[in-house]
Structure formats: C-alpha cells, structure tokens
Design a protein around this motif. Structure first.
Motif, mmCIF file in Angstrom:
data_model
loop_
_atom_site.group_PDB
_atom_site.id
_atom_site.type_symbol
_atom_site.label_atom_id
_atom_site.label_comp_id
_atom_site.label_asym_id
_atom_site.label_seq_id
_atom_site.Cartn_x
_atom_site.Cartn_y
_atom_site.Cartn_z
ATOM 1 N N PHE A 118 -5.705 2.486 2.381
ATOM 2 C CA PHE A 118 -5.602 1.541 3.385
ATOM 3 C C PHE A 118 -4.774 0.363 2.803
ATOM 4 O O PHE A 118 -3.840 -0.200 3.558
ATOM 5 C CB PHE A 118 -7.170 0.838 3.540
ATOM 6 C CG PHE A 118 -7.158 -0.187 4.708
ATOM 7 C CD1 PHE A 118 -7.083 0.028 5.946
ATOM 8 C CD2 PHE A 118 -7.276 -1.361 4.126
ATOM 9 C CE1 PHE A 118 -6.960 -0.849 6.986
ATOM 10 C CE2 PHE A 118 -7.170 -2.505 5.124
ATOM 11 C CZ PHE A 118 -7.065 -2.024 6.487
ATOM 12 N N PRO A 119 -4.880 -0.212 1.568
ATOM 13 C CA PRO A 119 -3.938 -1.325 1.262
ATOM 14 C C PRO A 119 -2.508 -0.700 1.330
ATOM 15 O O PRO A 119 -1.531 -1.623 1.702
ATOM 16 C CB PRO A 119 -4.411 -1.715 -0.210
ATOM 17 C CG PRO A 119 -5.801 -1.225 -0.228
ATOM 18 C CD PRO A 119 -5.892 -0.120 0.514
ATOM 19 N N TYR A 156 -1.325 -0.886 4.706
ATOM 20 C CA TYR A 156 -1.175 -2.318 5.369
ATOM 21 C C TYR A 156 0.296 -2.803 4.717
ATOM 22 O O TYR A 156 0.830 -3.719 5.498
ATOM 23 C CB TYR A 156 -2.511 -3.252 4.672
ATOM 24 C CG TYR A 156 -2.417 -4.420 5.349
ATOM 25 C CD1 TYR A 156 -3.148 -4.642 6.663
ATOM 26 C CD2 TYR A 156 -1.994 -5.295 4.888
ATOM 27 C CE1 TYR A 156 -3.189 -6.146 7.398
ATOM 28 C CE2 TYR A 156 -1.864 -6.650 5.554
ATOM 29 C CZ TYR A 156 -2.498 -6.939 6.521
ATOM 30 O OH TYR A 156 -2.708 -8.274 7.265
ATOM 31 N N SER A 213 3.025 -1.095 6.864
ATOM 32 C CA SER A 213 3.169 -1.731 8.219
ATOM 33 C C SER A 213 3.572 -3.038 8.249
ATOM 34 O O SER A 213 4.510 -3.477 9.011
ATOM 35 C CB SER A 213 1.654 -1.810 8.757
ATOM 36 O OG SER A 213 1.637 -2.438 9.881
ATOM 37 N N ALA A 214 3.063 -3.980 7.279
ATOM 38 C CA ALA A 214 3.956 -5.207 7.058
ATOM 39 C C ALA A 214 5.361 -5.217 6.823
ATOM 40 O O ALA A 214 6.018 -6.083 7.212
ATOM 41 C CB ALA A 214 3.017 -6.006 6.033
ATOM 42 N N LEU A 219 1.774 -11.638 7.312
ATOM 43 C CA LEU A 219 0.677 -10.845 7.269
ATOM 44 C C LEU A 219 -0.445 -10.817 8.202
ATOM 45 O O LEU A 219 -0.690 -9.644 8.596
ATOM 46 C CB LEU A 219 0.185 -10.902 5.831
ATOM 47 C CG LEU A 219 0.990 -10.855 4.647
ATOM 48 C CD1 LEU A 219 0.169 -11.104 3.224
ATOM 49 C CD2 LEU A 219 1.538 -9.381 4.447
ATOM 50 N N SER A 240 0.297 -8.192 10.987
ATOM 51 C CA SER A 240 0.179 -6.969 10.862
ATOM 52 C C SER A 240 -1.243 -6.399 10.663
ATOM 53 O O SER A 240 -1.414 -5.362 9.874
ATOM 54 C CB SER A 240 0.718 -6.473 9.289
ATOM 55 O OG SER A 240 2.188 -7.104 9.338
ATOM 56 N N ASN A 241 -2.008 -6.997 11.205
ATOM 57 C CA ASN A 241 -3.524 -6.591 11.147
ATOM 58 C C ASN A 241 -3.737 -5.393 12.170
ATOM 59 O O ASN A 241 -4.435 -4.632 11.755
ATOM 60 C CB ASN A 241 -4.415 -7.774 11.954
ATOM 61 C CG ASN A 241 -4.453 -9.196 10.756
ATOM 62 O OD1 ASN A 241 -4.269 -8.846 9.462
ATOM 63 N ND2 ASN A 241 -4.726 -10.233 11.342
ATOM 64 N N GLN A 242 -2.845 -5.304 13.188
ATOM 65 C CA GLN A 242 -2.976 -4.046 13.929
ATOM 66 C C GLN A 242 -1.605 -3.138 13.167
ATOM 67 O O GLN A 242 -0.588 -3.296 13.333
ATOM 68 C CB GLN A 242 -2.654 -4.208 15.556
ATOM 69 C CG GLN A 242 -3.731 -4.934 16.109
ATOM 70 C CD GLN A 242 -3.246 -5.208 17.657
ATOM 71 O OE1 GLN A 242 -2.376 -4.931 18.102
ATOM 72 N NE2 GLN A 242 -4.435 -5.921 18.248
ATOM 73 N N LEU A 243 -2.143 -2.266 12.749
ATOM 74 C CA LEU A 243 -1.327 -1.289 11.784
ATOM 75 C C LEU A 243 -0.055 -0.539 12.704
ATOM 76 O O LEU A 243 -0.481 -0.060 13.792
ATOM 77 C CB LEU A 243 -2.174 -0.196 11.118
ATOM 78 C CG LEU A 243 -2.973 -0.635 9.870
ATOM 79 C CD1 LEU A 243 -3.653 0.469 9.311
ATOM 80 C CD2 LEU A 243 -2.341 -1.758 8.982
ATOM 81 N N THR A 246 7.223 -7.520 1.239
ATOM 82 C CA THR A 246 6.406 -6.169 1.259
ATOM 83 C C THR A 246 7.653 -5.250 1.338
ATOM 84 O O THR A 246 7.327 -4.074 0.778
ATOM 85 C CB THR A 246 5.457 -5.921 2.466
ATOM 86 O OG1 THR A 246 6.219 -6.424 3.733
ATOM 87 C CG2 THR A 246 4.343 -7.262 2.348
#
Length: 315
Positions: free
Chosen positions: A57-58, A61, A64-65, A73, A76-79, A284
């Motif tokens: 998961f990290p 994330y 995605s970011a 950041l 990017s809560n919604q992947l 990122t």
C-alpha cells in the motif's frame, strides 16, 4: 443349528477391498475439508496476503503521487485518480536540480563503499576466525561495543577532521565524495566483521591445512579457496553497505556542500525543504526512480542473500 458369525477384525487382520476403499474415501473427504486445510496451514496464506497488502500500500501511494499532476500528497488520497508524466519530465529536465548527476554520485559512492566494506570486513573477519592472538577476544568485544554508538554522534569531530584535511588534500577533505566514502568505510567495519566472522567459522580449518600441504600460500588460500566458499556472505555485506550508503542523508548533508556533488538523499530533500514551496510530486517521482537499482539488486541477488544470512546465523 446356528450359523457362524464373522469374527471382528483385529489390528493385525488384513483389510478387505471394501474397508480400504472406505478409509481412502474418508481420507480424501478429510483432505478436502476447508476447516482441516485451514488448521493445517491455510491460515499462513491469509497472514501472508495481509502482510503483502500492508507492504504494497505505501508503494502504491508513492507511485500514485508521482503520477499525479497536483504536486501534493493530499491530492493522491484517491489512488491513480490522475495519471501523467509531468513530474518525471520536470525531474529530468530541471537544470537547477541535476537529478541524474545526483544519481550517478550516489551510485559511485555506494558501489565503492560496498566493495571497500567487503574487502575490509573479509580481511578482518578472516584474521579473527583463523588466527589466535592475545587481543583477539578483546578486539571482537571492542568492535561490538563501538558499533553500539551511532556514527552520527561523532559528526562534529568528523566535520572538523575533514575541514583540516581539506587544507592539505582538497580532494579528500570536506565537500568531496572520497571523504564521504572514507567516513562510510570507517563506520561499517564492526557490524560487518561480526557478520562475516560467523560465516568464516562455518568453513572447516581442514581445508586451509590441506591447501597449505599442497603448497598454497596464505594469499592463495584466502583469495582462491576461502572467499569463493563464503560468496553469499560477501553479497549480504555488500548489499547492506550499498543500501545504507545509498539512503544516508544526515552524514552526506554534513559533508557535501556543492549541489553538483550531492547524493540522491540530499538532492531530493531540496524539493520539499522550502516552506510553502514543496513539490511532493517531483519528490516521489525521484524516490521511485531511486528505488529501482536497490530493488533490482535484491531480485538478482536474493538467493545469495538468503543463504548468506542463514549461514551467518548458523555460525
């Protein structure tokens, strides 16, 4: 006249085809039972999948970011809501932040540090494992005690030492990559020596004696016989040294001052160091690219890493 009844089967009585078939059916039925499979080890698969999801998961994330055009950041809560190469393009084309130069500096520093650590640690571990001298046990204990204190505690002394060396040898003093490499080599001797010491002890001394009888010299025994036998240990020590120096930030930040000589850890920090000017998307993206060589090394050398760690524990 009473009819004879069949006697009950005793443990020693051979089974008939009907009873064998019934026991086989019971075995197959129990084998297909979900609860029995779960008790016998199926729960391990569930735990393994939970650990994989927790670890991935990290990473998802961060990826995605890096693909998000918002540069924050929180966006990017919604992947993978928005995907674009803008962050990677800005990272590789920014002249004020020479990412590729930082990448090359990190690879050079980490590679030289890994090779030097392997050579120094192997020589020290071989001496402690094969030779008997008065300071052998106190020397091992001293190395163990010294490694209990982090190298960062001596950053003031290291800074002053490199500052003094710079006036005599500018290429080796402050703000130089060779100076940073020497600092990494000096701080990685103790723990790696203990790791390789345990692996050297797994190699029988009879191999050394047989080689000496055949006319081999000490250097031939060391380079051509012993070191090939402990290749997994060498790979483990080299990987640990490479990853530690590749991801180090504090010591590199203290030693390196010229932006052209920064390593990746120091250079990437500049993208988020300015208040109200953080660019987490580019940061990122740089982190994703920087993780590629480490991941590839682990994938290529994983069989050596597993056998090397198990051999050190055995020793």
């Amino acid at each position: 006249m009473s009819t004879p009844t069949s006697a009950p089967q005793t443990p020693g009585t051979p089974k008939t085809p009907e009873t064998s078939r019934a026991s086989a059916d019971d075995f197959q039925r129990n084998r297909r039972s979900p609860w029995l499979q779960f008790r016998r080890g199926g729960w391990r698969h569930i735990v393994a999948w939970l650990i994989i999801i927790y670890a991935l998961f990290p990473i998802l994330y961060v990826v995605s970011a890096s693909l998000s055009s918002d540069g924050t950041l929180t966006g990017s809560n919604q992947l993978f809501q928005s995907i674009g190469p803008e962050n990677y393009q800005n990272l590789l084309t920014d002249e004020q932040h020479p990412y590729m130069k930082w990448f090359i500096n990190s690879m050079v520093v980490s590679s030289v540090t890994a090779i030097g650590t392997v050579l120094m640690g192997a020589a020290a571990a071989y001496a402690f494992s094969r030779y008997r001298f008065k300071a052998r046990r106190p020397g091992l204990i001293a190395l163990l005690i010294i490694q209990m204190f982090p190298q960062l505690l001596a950053f003031v002394a290291i800074f002053l030492l490199l500052f003094s060396i710079k006036s005599v040898y500018p290429w080796l003093g402050l703000n130089s990559l060779p100076g940073l490499i020497l600092i990494y080599l000096g701080g990685s001797l103790g723990s790696n020596t203990f790791l390789m010491f345990g692996f050297f002890n797994t190699v029988p001394t009879e191999i050394d004696k047989a080689a000496y009888i055949d006319g081999a010299t000490h250097s031939q025994v060391y380079w051509r016989i012993i070191l090939p036998l402990i290749t997994p240990s060498l790979v483990v020590v080299g990987m640990l040294a490479f990853v530690a120096s590749f991801s180090d930030f504090l010591m590199a930040q203290i030693v390196l001052q010229d932006p052209d000589k920064w390593t990746l850890a120091v250079g990437l920090y500049q993208f988020v160091a300015v208040q109200f000017g953080e660019n987490w998307g580019v940061f990122t993206a740089g982190a994703v690219i920087a993780a590629a060589p480490v991941v590839l090394l682990f994938i290529v050398l994983q069989r050596y890493i597993v056998s090397g760690i198990s051999g050190a524990v055995k020793g």
